[in-house]
Design an enzyme around this catalytic site. Sequence first.
Site, short mmCIF file in Angstrom:
data_model
loop_
_atom_site.label_atom_id
_atom_site.label_comp_id
_atom_site.label_asym_id
_atom_site.label_seq_id
_atom_site.Cartn_x
_atom_site.Cartn_y
_atom_site.Cartn_z
N LYS A 185 1.22 -0.83 -0.19
CA LYS A 185 0.35 0.38 -0.26
C LYS A 185 0.51 0.96 0.09
O LYS A 185 0.49 2.25 -0.40
CB LYS A 185 -1.00 -0.07 1.06
CG LYS A 185 -2.06 1.53 1.61
CD LYS A 185 -2.68 1.37 1.94
CE LYS A 185 -3.62 2.47 2.60
NZ LYS A 185 -4.73 2.69 3.61
N GLU A 222 4.64 -34.87 -33.97
CA GLU A 222 4.87 -33.36 -32.93
C GLU A 222 5.60 -34.20 -31.99
O GLU A 222 5.90 -33.03 -31.51
CB GLU A 222 3.42 -32.49 -33.12
CG GLU A 222 3.30 -31.94 -34.60
CD GLU A 222 3.80 -30.56 -34.34
OE1 GLU A 222 4.92 -30.45 -33.39
OE2 GLU A 222 4.01 -30.30 -35.65
N HIS A 271 -6.16 -32.65 -33.60
CA HIS A 271 -7.21 -32.01 -33.27
C HIS A 271 -8.19 -32.69 -32.58
O HIS A 271 -8.80 -31.96 -32.70
CB HIS A 271 -7.69 -31.39 -35.00
CG HIS A 271 -6.81 -31.03 -35.67
ND1 HIS A 271 -6.19 -29.54 -35.53
CD2 HIS A 271 -6.29 -31.97 -37.14
CE1 HIS A 271 -5.91 -29.59 -36.66
NE2 HIS A 271 -5.28 -30.35 -37.84
#
Length: 510
Positions: A140, A324, A272
Amino acid sequence: MSTTKKIQSALISVFDKTGLEPIVKELHKNQVTIYSTGGTETFIKELGIPVVAVEDVTSYPSILGGRVKTLHPKIFGGILNRQDNPSDVQQMQEYAIPQIDLVIVDLYPFEKTVASGADESAIIEKIDIGGISLIRAGAKNFKDTVIVASVEEYKTFLNFYVEENGATTLAQRKYLAAKAFHTSSHYDGAIFNYFNREINEPILKISTNEAQTLRYGENPHQKGTFFGNFNELFEKLHGKELSYNNLLDVDAAVNLMNEFKNDAPTFAILKHNNACGVAQKPTMKEAYLAALAGDPTSAFGGVLIANGNIDKDTAEEVNKLFCEIVIAPSYDAEAVTILQEKKNRIILVIKDIELPKTQVRTCLNGILFQDKDNVTDTKEHLTNVTSLVPTAEQVKDLLFASKICKHTKSNTIVLAKNKQLCASGTGQTSRVDALRQAIEKANSFEFNLEGAVMASDAFFPFPDCVEIAKNAGISAVIQPGGSIKDNLSIDYCNENQMAMVTTGIRHFKH
């Protein structure tokens, strides 16, 4: 007034002292007065560096078993005073409050204690009170006070401090204040979520300390970030950085293969987010080859996952395919060497940890939250609704197909035979289209569908699907049931010597 401020005094009260020593030594070198308490005070003394006990400032001992140490006006006044406010300056002098320019805190490890399985009394004692108050006070008053709110910020602060020759800039203090408020809000969120396990309020609090900026999002023109601890679930052995789409495919692969955990050797190939090949066979090499046969065209550039060890023979076959990502719980050393021949191929070891039981996704101007579909169809779920009862082998294939169907985009139909995915129809606007797509794919890859089974993610409102399936050679069907016209499909099966079982459980995946 200059926004760059020298640090002349510091309060240090931390749980984790890793990396604290160089900070303390640098402060001492710059003749900073150090205040501390408890174990941190002892740590500093053992470094041979002078330290003032907080108790000597407050004239009040640590009480209640250490629950109250720093909660005192002289401490918080020293942190919160505004140095350009005449009234604050006057009161600091009047009450002999020492100036505190720097606060270093590291909170009790609440989340780690919960994760350890400790009992509730131990967990409650790891709810930090003084530390969290010090963080909020320092943050603060960032205009005048530096706050270092966790061990993760030790290095950042030290770099700032050295660069500024024992001082900090306003921009640096504001940056550390922002990090501090993240620390405090994350901490409080974790505590709420712990208590909310019992009261189960419909309140969602999500916070993470880990974030990874991705190359881009779903498409190159979109920004992407992964919030989470990837390394908690995986060990990466090789390959390039994972992309946004890679992560979605890995998530789909892991959730699918979790259905086959501890089963016979099972291999899946995904593209996908949908499985284009899945098979369960006596060896992992056989399982891979059977999965690949399911759709060798789609397998190109896919994500591969096994439920067991990948050996040399399997790796040699996998290495013939451009893919991949390869995921498995373990690999033979020779297998890793073979798979590493493709420099960009990502090789992941999946660790044996529990997956989340809930799902979160954005929707419109809000968030959708739900339990994951944690139900796996088993023999106990099956109700024979036709006069012809499926054989034991058909039941195995039906349950195999059901597991795949559950993880395939709706509307979907899955065709399987001998624990091998023959084909699936995915993401279609009608169930008939999904079935026709699956049959066409199976035929294109020369699968003999005589005796194969069919799984549907939802019920059949009309008998058209079972009729098309029968004409293609399908002999048994698994579906949730629940249509007011269930009898139409059941009657057709009875009239055409097909077996059908219902589960009573729908597995939509949108």
